[in-house]
Design a protein around this motif. Sequence first.
Motif, PDB file in Angstrom:
ATOM      1  N   ARG A   1       0.675  -1.041   0.056  1.00 35.39           N
ATOM      2  CA  ARG A   1       0.037  -0.035  -0.070  1.00 35.39           C
ATOM      3  C   ARG A   1       0.854   1.307  -0.061  1.00 35.39           C
ATOM      4  NH1 ARG A   1      -5.607  -0.664   1.515  1.00 35.39           N
ATOM      5  NH2 ARG A   1      -6.079  -2.597   0.799  1.00 35.39           N
ATOM      6  N   ASP A   2       2.309   1.347  -0.211  1.00 32.69           N
ATOM      7  CA  ASP A   2       3.090   2.213  -0.245  1.00 32.69           C
ATOM      8  C   ASP A   2       2.923   3.029   0.938  1.00 32.69           C
ATOM      9  OD1 ASP A   2       4.238   1.623  -2.901  1.00 32.69           O
ATOM     10  OD2 ASP A   2       2.264   2.370  -3.872  1.00 32.69           O
ATOM     11  N   CYS A   3       2.905   2.635   2.138  1.00 32.38           N
ATOM     12  CA  CYS A   3       2.859   3.386   3.331  1.00 32.38           C
ATOM     13  C   CYS A   3       4.335   3.993   3.616  1.00 32.38           C
ATOM     14  CB  CYS A   3       2.392   2.526   4.398  1.00 32.38           C
ATOM     15  SG  CYS A   3       0.724   1.932   4.302  1.00 32.38           S
ATOM     16  N   ASP A   4       4.374   5.190   4.264  1.00 33.47           N
ATOM     17  CA  ASP A   4       5.811   5.621   4.552  1.00 33.47           C
ATOM     18  C   ASP A   4       5.862   5.584   5.952  1.00 33.47           C
ATOM     19  OD1 ASP A   4       3.824   7.658   4.604  1.00 33.47           O
ATOM     20  OD2 ASP A   4       4.615   8.893   3.018  1.00 33.47           O
ATOM     21  N   LEU A   5       4.887   5.327   6.632  1.00 31.53           N
ATOM     22  CA  LEU A   5       4.889   5.348   8.520  1.00 31.53           C
ATOM     23  C   LEU A   5       3.910   4.113   8.744  1.00 31.53           C
ATOM     24  CD1 LEU A   5       5.938   6.572  10.831  1.00 31.53           C
ATOM     25  CD2 LEU A   5       4.158   8.041  10.701  1.00 31.53           C
ATOM     26  N   ILE A   6       4.486   3.609   9.919  1.00 36.13           N
ATOM     27  CA  ILE A   6       3.608   2.815  10.708  1.00 36.13           C
ATOM     28  C   ILE A   6       3.504   3.006  12.028  1.00 36.13           C
ATOM     29  CG2 ILE A   6       3.428   0.352  11.645  1.00 36.13           C
ATOM     30  CD1 ILE A   6       5.333  -0.726   9.042  1.00 36.13           C
TER      31      ILE A   6
END
Length: 145
Positions: free
Chosen positions: A106-111
């Motif tokens: 999902r191309d997340c840039d932070l968790i």
Amino acid sequence: MFKRILLPTDGSELSLKAIRLGVELAKSCGASVIALHVVPPVQTIAYIAEIMASVQFDYAKEATRFADRYLQDAHAIAEQAAVPFDRLLLFGSQPYEAILQTAKDRDCDLIVMAAHSWEGLARLLMGSETHKVILKSQVPVLICH
């Protein structure tokens, strides 16, 4: 700064705290959020396989019901903050792997996730999904405890 933030949840109060933090951060930087709940499989023992077949069906049904509630709670928090929201329910034996794969897919840039303070035998037996995510993540991980 961030465009898409992944919010794994186990439905605990601490997870809700992490979701609130993630949504606040998303709102401040114009990001969207994805709430994720991973349902682990029921553990089976070979000699009781027949009994477990019916238990697994009931478990999956109940686990999905709980997961829907957890994800709905996350949706309500995001909706109140007017933050774009998506949700994902997965079944998997290794929640940390599902979290990492979702972040990648999902191309997340932070968790943003919670860290429970299990100690002793509970920590040894349960392990720490958060710790595994921290060690293997390709994107930053913000821990709430």
